[in-house]
Motif scaffolding. Structure first.
Motif, PDB file in Angstrom:
ATOM      1  N   HIS A  70       0.812  -1.220   0.000  1.00  0.00           N
ATOM      2  CA  HIS A  70       0.000   0.000   0.000  1.00  0.00           C
ATOM      3  C   HIS A  70       0.843   1.267   0.000  1.00  0.00           C
ATOM      4  O   HIS A  70       0.303   2.363   0.016  1.00  0.00           O
ATOM      5  CB  HIS A  70      -0.913   0.008   1.236  1.00  0.00           C
ATOM      6  CG  HIS A  70      -0.151   0.001   2.532  1.00  0.00           C
ATOM      7  ND1 HIS A  70       0.481  -1.122   3.016  1.00  0.00           N
ATOM      8  CD2 HIS A  70       0.102   0.975   3.438  1.00  0.00           C
ATOM      9  CE1 HIS A  70       1.067  -0.840   4.161  1.00  0.00           C
ATOM     10  NE2 HIS A  70       0.859   0.435   4.437  1.00  0.00           N
ATOM     11  N   GLU A 232       4.193   5.202   8.135  1.00  0.00           N
ATOM     12  CA  GLU A 232       2.729   5.127   8.255  1.00  0.00           C
ATOM     13  C   GLU A 232       2.181   6.396   8.921  1.00  0.00           C
ATOM     14  O   GLU A 232       1.113   6.887   8.546  1.00  0.00           O
ATOM     15  CB  GLU A 232       2.344   3.897   9.078  1.00  0.00           C
ATOM     16  CG  GLU A 232       2.812   2.577   8.496  1.00  0.00           C
ATOM     17  CD  GLU A 232       2.204   2.309   7.134  1.00  0.00           C
ATOM     18  OE1 GLU A 232       0.992   2.095   7.052  1.00  0.00           O
ATOM     19  OE2 GLU A 232       2.955   2.327   6.132  1.00  0.00           O
ATOM     20  N   ARG A 237      -1.844   7.393   7.848  1.00  0.00           N
ATOM     21  CA  ARG A 237      -2.615   6.158   8.018  1.00  0.00           C
ATOM     22  C   ARG A 237      -2.791   5.771   9.485  1.00  0.00           C
ATOM     23  O   ARG A 237      -3.411   4.747   9.775  1.00  0.00           O
ATOM     24  CB  ARG A 237      -1.941   5.025   7.243  1.00  0.00           C
ATOM     25  CG  ARG A 237      -2.015   5.211   5.740  1.00  0.00           C
ATOM     26  CD  ARG A 237      -1.497   3.998   4.998  1.00  0.00           C
ATOM     27  NE  ARG A 237      -0.054   3.912   5.018  1.00  0.00           N
ATOM     28  CZ  ARG A 237       0.757   4.405   4.079  1.00  0.00           C
ATOM     29  NH1 ARG A 237       0.228   5.049   3.042  1.00  0.00           N
ATOM     30  NH2 ARG A 237       2.069   4.269   4.159  1.00  0.00           N
ATOM     31  N   TYR A 245      -5.980   0.966  12.504  1.00  0.00           N
ATOM     32  CA  TYR A 245      -4.887   0.678  11.579  1.00  0.00           C
ATOM     33  C   TYR A 245      -4.662  -0.821  11.465  1.00  0.00           C
ATOM     34  O   TYR A 245      -4.515  -1.353  10.355  1.00  0.00           O
ATOM     35  CB  TYR A 245      -3.615   1.376  12.053  1.00  0.00           C
ATOM     36  CG  TYR A 245      -2.392   0.999  11.254  1.00  0.00           C
ATOM     37  CD1 TYR A 245      -2.148   1.571  10.010  1.00  0.00           C
ATOM     38  CD2 TYR A 245      -1.482   0.051  11.725  1.00  0.00           C
ATOM     39  CE1 TYR A 245      -1.034   1.217   9.269  1.00  0.00           C
ATOM     40  CE2 TYR A 245      -0.366  -0.308  10.990  1.00  0.00           C
ATOM     41  CZ  TYR A 245      -0.149   0.280   9.765  1.00  0.00           C
ATOM     42  OH  TYR A 245       0.946  -0.085   9.019  1.00  0.00           O
ATOM     43  N   ARG A 384      -0.322  11.187  -0.088  1.00  0.00           N
ATOM     44  CA  ARG A 384      -0.979  10.219   0.795  1.00  0.00           C
ATOM     45  C   ARG A 384      -1.684   9.113   0.007  1.00  0.00           C
ATOM     46  O   ARG A 384      -1.989   8.065   0.563  1.00  0.00           O
ATOM     47  CB  ARG A 384      -1.993  10.921   1.693  1.00  0.00           C
ATOM     48  CG  ARG A 384      -1.357  11.773   2.787  1.00  0.00           C
ATOM     49  CD  ARG A 384      -2.396  12.300   3.746  1.00  0.00           C
ATOM     50  NE  ARG A 384      -1.773  12.970   4.873  1.00  0.00           N
ATOM     51  CZ  ARG A 384      -2.452  13.481   5.891  1.00  0.00           C
ATOM     52  NH1 ARG A 384      -3.776  13.401   5.903  1.00  0.00           N
ATOM     53  NH2 ARG A 384      -1.817  14.058   6.889  1.00  0.00           N
ATOM     54  N   VAL A 477      -6.403   1.970   1.306  1.00  0.00           N
ATOM     55  CA  VAL A 477      -5.768   3.220   1.740  1.00  0.00           C
ATOM     56  C   VAL A 477      -6.706   4.394   1.499  1.00  0.00           C
ATOM     57  O   VAL A 477      -6.858   5.283   2.348  1.00  0.00           O
ATOM     58  CB  VAL A 477      -4.431   3.421   1.009  1.00  0.00           C
ATOM     59  CG1 VAL A 477      -3.906   4.834   1.244  1.00  0.00           C
ATOM     60  CG2 VAL A 477      -3.412   2.403   1.485  1.00  0.00           C
ATOM     61  N   LEU A 480      -9.457   4.260   3.981  1.00  0.00           N
ATOM     62  CA  LEU A 480      -8.945   4.599   5.296  1.00  0.00           C
ATOM     63  C   LEU A 480      -8.909   6.109   5.488  1.00  0.00           C
ATOM     64  O   LEU A 480      -9.387   6.640   6.495  1.00  0.00           O
ATOM     65  CB  LEU A 480      -7.542   4.012   5.457  1.00  0.00           C
ATOM     66  CG  LEU A 480      -6.981   3.841   6.865  1.00  0.00           C
ATOM     67  CD1 LEU A 480      -7.829   2.873   7.670  1.00  0.00           C
ATOM     68  CD2 LEU A 480      -5.549   3.341   6.805  1.00  0.00           C
ATOM     69  N   HIS A 481      -8.373   6.824   4.512  1.00  0.00           N
ATOM     70  CA  HIS A 481      -8.333   8.296   4.593  1.00  0.00           C
ATOM     71  C   HIS A 481      -9.740   8.875   4.580  1.00  0.00           C
ATOM     72  O   HIS A 481     -10.020   9.854   5.291  1.00  0.00           O
ATOM     73  CB  HIS A 481      -7.527   8.862   3.428  1.00  0.00           C
ATOM     74  CG  HIS A 481      -6.052   8.612   3.546  1.00  0.00           C
ATOM     75  ND1 HIS A 481      -5.302   9.077   4.601  1.00  0.00           N
ATOM     76  CD2 HIS A 481      -5.179   7.947   2.737  1.00  0.00           C
ATOM     77  CE1 HIS A 481      -4.040   8.708   4.453  1.00  0.00           C
ATOM     78  NE2 HIS A 481      -3.938   8.024   3.328  1.00  0.00           N
TER      79      HIS A 481
END
Length: 531
Positions: A70, A232, A237, A245, A384, A477, A480-481
């Motif tokens: 990732h 990370e 993240r 996480y 990112r 990813v 996640l953001h």
């Protein structure tokens, strides 16, 4: 474990070995073979020192930590800071490597270096990190190191901080014990003096080097863990905390896991993977989508009626990832308009894999190169996000010479027929034009109406399958953001509501206590005045 139990434990472990060595040495002395056998120690240790001194050092790689699939390009560039710091271990003394404060200081310095890598123009790069993110980094590093030491080094759970510090004195202890041993040997046999001189010259440096290697290996392990989580951290993240996480990273593993407790197979959570199909107008995008979907669901052979991106869902079974195909309107071969670029950007920004469709009969690739250039710039400015892999799909290969021939399969890797050689040349032209921007290049023909379909199952679908893990990483990813950004404001609201609830619960008792205290004070004052 305190010092005395540790000493008793060590004596119980080492005493049998010492007794065996002592009895064996006495028997050798009595037999008269001690003189010759004692030289083997000096010769072997001297040979070991020479081998270590002049042999080419071998780098033993540490086991990998976590998944890096990732990582963005900037994350991979930051990994060089980890390697550079691990190589610096030769600059540190054993005393430093055994001092816990040294690790604290280096951690702060490294955190600042990584922050500068991600925010080179910031006056205070480390100041942008939140306290929660820093605490999350410390927690993750500590958890991983604790697991590694507990599972990989026997007896590590018994070592205290003071005992760890004493490791820096191990060579001095060894020299003292070694000197007493040689002193006794020289008194009993003066000819041992030569062997003592050789041992002093070669064995002492070797013992110090062994000590440095042990401490240095631990430091390299520590830096590997710390550097990974600093990457990370700076990539954003860790904003959701360690639990979020860990949960997201577990979803990166597409392989089913067997639960050791009940021996049941746990399937990984399905992930939504978005595949954007982009390319110039009339390049064959919609025909390709139709072949991937297995039915005629996209308009073909006509210019787009609208410039909206069309979405199609593709799900193999209930356990497989959900695939979403984005059929973009396309851009002109003379250059993309602002509207076309905007819509293509929106599709690619939300895509985890990109299929760049190019008509094999059209040599004009400037518009495709320009689009990829602008996409590269966009992702560099937003480090990112992980750029999706791009697969070059060379379409309409049936139009290559000889045009009237259509007799698949075509083995273009080892061409024998004219059409196979032309397919190979067309792919080589695309590779040279786009250099390393394309993860792979495959030839296809998607003319279902005329029964000319080739390369979809043979080349394109296997290529997508190979890149699916990386596409899952892009999707996770991005999600996640997205979740962190969505929860940021609501988290503050929830915290305020929680504080308000606590105040509401505590307020009546607090007010009652304060009123009672005031009443008692008034009564005391009045009573005192009356007296």
């Amino acid at each position: 474990m305190s010092r005395w139990p540790f000493i008793v434990f060590s004596v119980l472990v080492l005493l049998p070995l010492i007794l065996i060595a002592g009895v064996s040495g006495w028997l050798l002395w009595v037999s008269g073979n001690w003189f010759w056998l004692s030289w083997t120690i000096t010769v072997c240790w001297t040979s070991a020192w020479l081998l270590h001194r002049f042999a080419k050092p071998v780098q033993v790689p540490l086991p990998e930590i976590g998944s890096k699939i990732h990582w963005t390009p900037r994350d991979h560039a930051a990994a060089a800071l980890i390697e550079a710091e691990q190589k610096r271990v030769v600059d540190f003394t054993a005393t430093q490597l055994a001092d816990p404060q040294f690790y604290t200081t280096r951690s702060i310095e490294l955190a600042t270096e990584f922050a500068k890598h991600y925010h080179p123009n910031a006056k205070d790069p480390l100041g942008a990190a939140s306290v929660v993110e820093l605490l999350t980094t410390i927690q993750l590093v500590a958890e991983d190191l604790e697991s590694t030491l507990r599972n990989s080094i026997p007896g590590s759970h018994l070592v205290t901080v003071s005992q760890w510090r004493m490791l820096s004195n191990a060579p001095a202890w060894w020299r003292t014990a070694n000197n007493f041993g040689w002193l006794a040997s020289v008194i009993l046999n003066p000819t041992s003096l030569a062997r003592f001189a050789v041992s002093k010259a070669f064995v002492d440096p070797l013992s110090e080097q062994l000590q440095t290697n042990i401490l240095g290996t631990f430091y390299a392990l520590f830096i590997r863990q710390l550097g990974f989580y600093l990457i990370e951290l700076n990539s954003g993240r860790l904003r959701g905390g360690s639990a979020a996480y860990r949960a997201a990273m577990r979803r990166l593993e597409p392989i089913p896991v067997t639960d050791p407790d009940n021996q049941t197979t746990v399937l990984p959570d399905a992930v939504t993977v978005t595949i954007a199909v982009i390319g110039q107008v009339k390049a064959g995008k919609s025909s390709l989508v139709n072949c991937l979907l297995g039915e005629q669901r996209a308009a073909v052979d006509i210019l787009p009626l609208t410039r909206d991106v069309t979405r199609y869902d593709l799900r193999m079974n209930e356990h497989s990832d959900r695939l979403i195909l984005l059929d973009t309107p396309g851009y002109s071969d003379s250059g993309a308009t602002a509207q076309q670029i905007s819509e293509t950007f929106e599709a690619v920004k939300n895509a985890d894999l990109v299929l760049l469709v190019m008509d094999v009969r059209s040599p004009a690739k400037q518009a495709d190169v320009a689009i990829l250039d602008q996409l590269d710039t966009w992702f560099r400015e937003r480090h990112r996000f992980k750029p999706p892999a791009i697969v070059g799909v060379v379409s309409k290969i049936d139009g290559l010479s000889p045009i009237m021939e259509w007799a698949p399969p075509y083995s273009w890797e080892n061409p024998q027929r004219p059409k196979e050689r032309n397919i190979r040349d067309a792919l080589e032209f695309v590779r040279k034009t786009f250099s390393d921007r394309l993860a792979s290049v495959v030839p296809v023909c998607s003319d279902r109406e005329n029964g000319r379909v080739f390369g979809i199952e043979e080349y394109l679908l296997p290529t997508i399958t190979l890149l699916l893990d990386e596409a899952r990483a892009c999707s996770l990813v991005r999600s996640l953001h997205r979740e962190y950004d969505k929860q940021r404001a609501w988290q503050v609201v929830n915290q305020l509501m929680s504080v308000g609830t606590k105040i509401k619960e505590l307020a009546p008792g607090f007010i009652k206590a304060q009123v009672s205290q005031v009443a008692r004070n008034l009564l005391t004052n009045m009573t005192g005045k009356g007296n």
